[in-house]
Design a protein around this motif. Structure first.
Motif, mmCIF file in Angstrom:
data_model
loop_
_atom_site.group_PDB
_atom_site.id
_atom_site.type_symbol
_atom_site.label_atom_id
_atom_site.label_comp_id
_atom_site.label_asym_id
_atom_site.label_seq_id
_atom_site.Cartn_x
_atom_site.Cartn_y
_atom_site.Cartn_z
ATOM 1 N N ASN A 1 42.232 51.530 49.462
ATOM 2 C CA ASN A 1 42.309 50.155 49.965
ATOM 3 C C ASN A 1 40.964 49.664 50.486
ATOM 4 O O ASN A 1 40.878 48.607 51.095
ATOM 5 N N ALA A 2 39.912 50.453 50.230
ATOM 6 C CA ALA A 2 38.583 50.090 50.724
ATOM 7 C C ALA A 2 37.536 50.645 49.774
ATOM 8 O O ALA A 2 37.827 51.491 48.936
ATOM 9 N N GLU B 1 49.148 53.420 55.875
ATOM 10 C CA GLU B 1 49.065 51.966 55.682
ATOM 11 C C GLU B 1 50.327 51.272 56.202
ATOM 12 O O GLU B 1 50.270 50.169 56.725
ATOM 13 N N THR C 1 37.107 50.343 45.009
ATOM 14 C CA THR C 1 37.053 48.882 45.129
ATOM 15 C C THR C 1 38.004 48.357 46.202
ATOM 16 O O THR C 1 37.796 47.262 46.711
ATOM 17 N N GLY C 2 39.047 49.120 46.494
ATOM 18 C CA GLY C 2 40.076 48.574 47.372
ATOM 19 C C GLY C 2 41.021 47.634 46.650
ATOM 20 O O GLY C 2 41.887 47.034 47.268
ATOM 21 N N ALA C 3 40.849 47.494 45.346
ATOM 22 C CA ALA C 3 41.636 46.511 44.607
ATOM 23 C C ALA C 3 42.752 47.128 43.774
ATOM 24 O O ALA C 3 43.412 46.418 43.018
ATOM 25 N N GLY D 1 40.943 46.141 38.863
ATOM 26 C CA GLY D 1 40.033 46.341 39.985
ATOM 27 C C GLY D 1 39.424 47.722 40.020
ATOM 28 O O GLY D 1 39.470 48.411 41.039
ATOM 29 N N VAL D 2 38.824 48.133 38.912
ATOM 30 C CA VAL D 2 38.195 49.450 38.893
ATOM 31 C C VAL D 2 36.766 49.313 38.364
ATOM 32 O O VAL D 2 36.489 48.496 37.476
ATOM 33 N N ALA E 1 33.628 44.250 53.821
ATOM 34 C CA ALA E 1 35.001 44.426 54.276
ATOM 35 C C ALA E 1 35.187 45.788 54.951
ATOM 36 O O ALA E 1 36.036 45.945 55.819
#
Lengths: 556, 556
Positions: free
Chosen positions: A532-533, A292, A525-527, A500-501, A539
Motif C-alpha cells: 500500500n506504499a 490495514e 507503487t501502493g497501487a 499499478g506496477v 505519500a
C-alpha cells in the motif's frame, strides 16, 4: 556524511538521476584491507552473547535466530512481552518533545550521523544479514548494507524536503483599508506518535530502514519489532541509533528493540495500541491486510506479497533475455518480493534474433542459461545464497507436482557452510488454458522461493489479460515485458498502469527486473494489493508528521 | 484563470504569504451592477425545478432541502439508492483512463477552468449556500464562494506540485566499467480509484471543494454525496464540472452527484465499496470515526468535531479581546467547526489595560460586546444568519439548564425572512472545579451552535491543563490565548503543539480565531481527534495518486 550529501540526495529524488552515497563494492580497494576481517570479527563477537541494548519493559532475554547457512548465532536480546508494553511505550514517548523541538534540520543531521555510523559497521552488518537471511555475502553487503543505507538516506531526504516546504516562521501581510493586517505565523512540524517497524526475515534492514528513518526524522519515536529469525541486523541498527541519540543529548529510547519469541504475536498488540500512530510492515499478505483493517488508529504502510509477471512476446536478443532472466531467478534463490514468478509465453512460441523459438525452446533456453550461470558450485552459492526456511524448501522440493518440469531444482553443497540448504531454481511449465479462471491456477498464488512458472498462453493477448487479472487480484511488485513491437510494448504499459506496477522493458543487460535503484526507481507503487506504499515518495513520508501553526499580530 | 494564477498559488503555498485569486467583496464595484440580480435570478430559477444533472444509476428524483431562512427550495435531484450504485460506480470509472492519460498539467488546467466557471456563478452559488445553510449573504458569498474557491485552488496547486515533483520522463545513467548503463525511465501519475466526497449542511462548498478538486486533479473520478439539506450548491458544482469536462472532450461522469433522501444511509454503502479508494468527509465525530474504522480499503480524510478553547490569562486590550471574541461567537450563530466553545478564565479574574477584571467582569464585558455588535436587528441578522436545524435551536433554548446564564440568547426577527430562526449567542458560566474529571463536564462535549461556556478555573495553569486534556480527548479545530506574559504564551504554545491545534494569540483586530486564510493558514491539523487531515498540506494530496514507472535501455 554532511549537508552536501543531503543536498545531493535532495537533488536526486527530484531529478531521479543516478546517485549513491555508499560504495556498493566490498572490495579492499574501496574499504581497505582491514574492513572485512574487522567486520567479521565484530559479528562473531555477538555469537552466543547477550546483545547490549536496553529495552524498557523487557524481562530476561530471548534467542530466536538460526542461520540458513548454519552459522552460529544464539545471540540473546531483551525479551519484550505484552506485560512490558506499557513501560516500553512510556519510555519511547519520554524523549518525544525534545526530539520534536530539535526541528527538521537537526533531526536530519542526526539521522545522517546514524547512517554514517551504520556504514562504518557495514561489514559487521553484512555478516549479520548473511547469517540471518541466507543471502550470499556480496548481496548481504549490498542489499543489506549499502543499498539499504541509500534507501534510508532517500527516506531522510524526502522527509526533510516535505518538512521544510513551508517556512518555520514568516510574516503575512494582507492589504486592508488603512493599515495592512500583519500576522507573524509559526509552522511547527509535530510527530504523529509512536512508530512501530515490523521487520521481515529476508530483508531485515533494506525493508525496515526506510520506515524507521522516515518516522524518526519526522519526530516520532520508533519501536523496532524484528522478525524472530532476523534480529541481529536490527539490534545493531538500534544500538547505533541509541548511541548517536545519546551522544547528541537525546533520549536513546527514541529507538528501541522489541524482540520476542516466535509465535508470541506482539506485533498485533503493539500495532493496535492507541499511542502507536505509524506502523511499517513487511511480510505476509494475511498479516499486512490484518494490520490495514485493524490498526485504524495508525498510518499503516505495508509491503505484502505479489505474483510478479513477465510477458514474453518477442525479442531481438534471445541470449540477453535468457541470461538476464536467469540471474533474476537465481539471485537469492528467488526469495525476493520482486522476483519474477510467472513467465507468460505464447503456446506458438516467439520470434527472436535467433529465429523462431517454440514454447519449449524458450523454456530450454532459460534452463540452459540458469544451468550455465550456476554450473560452478562455488560461484553458484554466491548468487543463490541459502534457502531461508523449511517452507521454501518444501515448495521447491514439491515443485514437480505443480506441472511439467522444465528445469529441476538441484541441491548444491556449500563449500564453506555444509549445513546450508542451497537449491537452484526450478522451472515448471503450466498451461494457462486448462485452468479456467486465472485465480484458481497454481501460478496465481504466490509461490515464494526458487520456483518459476512458464505459463503457456494462447497468445500475447492472453498473457496480458492474465497479467491484468492477476495484478488486480494478487498484486505485483515488479513486471517485465520482452517485445520488439511498439504495439505490444504500449499494450503492456497500459496494463502496467492499470494494475499499478513498475514495468521493466526488454532487460538484456546489467539491470534486472527484481532490482531497483534508490533515488531513481520507486520500489512498489501502493497501487495494487502487493503493497500500500512505495519506497520512497511523498505519500510515504507526508503522513508521518503534522504541521501545527500559531499566529499573532505583528507590528509594522 | 491562467497558468500565472497557478504559479502564484504555487508560490503562496510555499511562502504562506497572503494570496487570493477571487475577490471576496460582492460589491457592484468589483463584480458589476448586474452580477447580484443575475445571480439571484439564476438561483430562483431552480426553485421547485428539476435540476438538470444526470446521474447514472439514479431512479426518479428526490427533493430534500428546507431553508433555515424559509426560502423556497424544492429542487429535485436524481435519486440514487443502493440499487443504482453499481451503475453509478461503473459510469464514474468509465472515463478514468482518458483522464489519467491527460496528465497533471491538463487536469490542473481543466480544474482551473472549472473554478473560473464556478466563479462566474458565484452570486448564484452564494444564494444557494445562503438558502441551504442559513449563512447570511455576505458570508455565503465569501465562505461559500470566493474563500471556497481559494481553498479549491490551493488544493489544485498542492496536488500539482506533488504530481510534478518527479520528471515525467528522464534518462538515468550509471557509471560502469566500459559503457555506462543508461535507462530511459517514465514516471506516470495514476489515480487511486473512485473518490467519494461526503458533504455537510453548514459548509457544503467550503468543506467539499478541497477534497473534490484534490481528487479530481490527481486523476480520480469523484462521486459527490451532498448532505440532503444542502444539495444545491454541490449540484451546481457538479453541473459546472460536467460541462467543462464535456467541453474538453472528457467523460462528464468523472464528477457525479449522488443525492439521497435523509436517512437512507448511502454514504456507508458508497464509502465501503472496493472501487472507492478515497473518501472525504465532513460531519459528525461518530460517523467520521465509523468511516476511519470501516472504509479501510480507502484513504479516508475526515473533519469531525472538536471542542475549541480560548485561554484568557491577561490582556493589554480588554476592549480588543471582547470585541474580537464577540464577533467570533456571533458569526453564523457559532455554527462553525472553528468557533470557540470554551473560554477559560481564572476565578480570580485577569489583569488588563483597564485594570483588574473579575471573572464576572470578563463575562459582562463579553456580553456587552455581543449586545453592542448585535444591537441592531437588521445588522445582527447579517452576522448571525439563521439557525441551521432544530437540534441547534433546542440546544440554545435549553442552554439555561447548563449553568449560570451570563448572556441570554435572544430571538431576532429577520426583516426579510420572517420564518428564519435567528438567535444571538448565549454565554453560560460553569465552574471547572466542581465537575471532577473534565471529560464529564457539560463544556467537555461539543455543543454545536451559539452556546459558549465561560469556564471558571482555579488559575491559568488549570485552564491550560483543561485545554490539554480536552484537546487530547475531544480534539479541537482552533485554539486561542490572551496573555501579556511570554511565559504564559510559551506554555500555551506548548499545549497547542502537544494537542496539535492551531493557536491564535492575542487577537484583538481584524483576524478571528474561527477564520483561516487559504494558502497561508492550515485548516485543522490532523493531529487531534477533531480531524485526521488538514486543508491543505502535502499529506492531504500525496495519497490521492500513485506513481507508476517503466524503464528500458536507452541508446547512448
Amino acid at each position: 556524511m554532511d549537508a552536501a550529501t543531503l543536498e545531493q540526495a535532495l537533488d536526486a529524488i527530484r531529478t531521479r538521476a543516478y546517485f549513491s552515497a555508499f560504495p556498493e563494492s566490498p572490495s579492499p580497494r574501496v574499504y581497505g584491507q582491514d574492513a572485512a576481517p574487522v567486520g567479521q570479527a565484530a559479528f562473531e563477537a555477538w555469537q552466543g552473547a547477550e546483545f547490549p541494548v536496553r529495552t524498557p519493559g523487557s524481562r530476561g532475554t530471548v534467542a530466536t535466530e538460526s542461520s540458513p547457512f548454519g552459522i552460529t548465532l544464539g545471540v540473546r536480546y531483551p525479551h519484550v512481552t505484552g506485560d512490558g508494553l506499557d513501560e516500553l511505550i512510556r519510555a519511547a514517548r519520554a524523549g518525544m518533545v525534545r526530539w520534536r523541538d530539535a526541528g527538521p534540520d537537526t533531526r536530519a543531521e542526526i539521522a545522517l550521523e546514524i547512517l554514517d555510523r551504520l556504514h562504518q559497521r557495514v561489514f559487521e552488518l553484512a555478516n549479520a544479514v548473511m547469517a540471518t537471511t541466507g543471502q550470499a555475502f556480496v548481496m548481504a553487503f549490498q542489499a543489506g548494507g549499502t543499498h539499504a543505507l541509500d534507501r534510508a538516506l532517500e527516506a531522510v531526504a524526502f522527509a526533510h524536503a516535505e518538512m521544510t516546504r513551508h517556512p518555520a516562521t514568516m510574516v503575512w501581510e494582507r492589504p486592508a483599508k488603512g493599515e495592512p493586517l500583519r500576522m507573524e505565523k509559526t509552522f511547527t512540524v509535530v510527530p504523529r506518535g509512536v512508530a512501530v517497524v515490523i521487520g521481515c526475515t529476508t530483508f531485515p534492514t533494506w525493508n525496515s530502514w526506510p520506515g524507521l528513518f522516515a518516522s524518526l526524522v519526522t519526530g516520532n519515536p520508533v519501536v523496532v519489532k524484528p522478525h524472530p529469525r532476523a534480529v541481529l541486523p536490527l539490534a545493531i541498527t538500534v544500538q547505533v541509533c541509541q548511541e548517536v541519540l545519546a551522544d547528541r543529548g537525546f533520549d536513546p529510547h527514541l529507538v528501541t528493540l522489541a524482540a520476542e519469541a516466535e509465535g508470541e504475536g506482539m506485533a498485533k498488540d503493539l500495532a493496535t495500541r492507541s499511542e502507536v500512530r505509524i506502523v511499517d510492515f513487511t511480510g505476509s499478505a494475511a498479516f499486512g491486510e490484518w494490520l490495514e483493517k485493524h490498526a485504524t488508529q495508525a498510518q499503516v504502510y505495508t509491503e505484502k506479497s505479489g505474483v510478479n509477471p513477465i510477458v514474453v512476446d518477442s525479442t531481438d536478443s534471445f541470449r540477453g533475455l535468457t541470461t538476464n532472466l536467469a540471474f533474476t531467478l537465481a539471485l537469492y534463490s528467488g526469495q525476493m518480493c520482486t522476483t519474477t514468478q510467472n513467465v507468460f509465453v505464447p503456446a506458438g512460441g516467439i520470434e527472436t534474433d535467433e529465429g523462431h523459438k517454440s514454447f519449449e525452446d524458450v523454456g530450454a533456453g532459460l534452463a540452459a542459461a540458469i544451468d550455465k550461470l550456476l554450473a560452478d558450485d562455488a560461484r553458484a552459492v554466491e548468487i543463490l545464497g541459502a534457502i531461508v526456511n523449511d517452507d521454501v524448501r518444501g515448495r521447491v522440493e514439491r515443485s514437480g507436482e505443480l506441472g511439467e518440469m522444465v528445469l529441476e531444482s538441484r541441491a548444491v553443497l556449500h563449500p564453506m557452510h555444509p549445513d546450508a540448504v542451497v537449491r537452484t531454481p526450478a522451472i515448471v511449465a503450466v498451461d494457462a488454458s486448462t485452468v479456467g479462471y486465472a485465480e484458481d491456477a497454481v501460478y496465481a498464488r504466490e509461490c515464494f522461493g526458487p520456483v518459476t512458472f512458464l505459463v503457456r498462453t494462447a497468445d500475447t493477448r492472453q498473457s496480458l489479460d492474465l497479467m491484468r487479472r492477476l495484478g488486480h487480484a494478487r498484486g505485483a511488485m515488479t513486471a517485465g515485458v520482452y517485445a520488439t513491437s511498439e504495439g505490444v510494448l504500449d499494450a503492456t504499459r497500459e496494463v502496467a498502469l492499470d494494475i499499478g506496477v513498475a514495468l521493466s522493458e526488454n532487460l538484456t543487460g546489467g539491470v534486472y527486473v527484481n532490482q531497483s535503484a534508490a533515488f531513481s526507481d520507486f520500489h512498489g507503487t501502493g497501487a495494487n494489493p502487493a503493497a500500500n506504499a512505495a519506497y520512497v515518495d511523498a505519500a510515504y513520508v507526508a503522513g508521518r508528521f503534522r504541521v501545527v501553526q500559531s499566529r499573532r499580530h505583528s507590528p509594522a
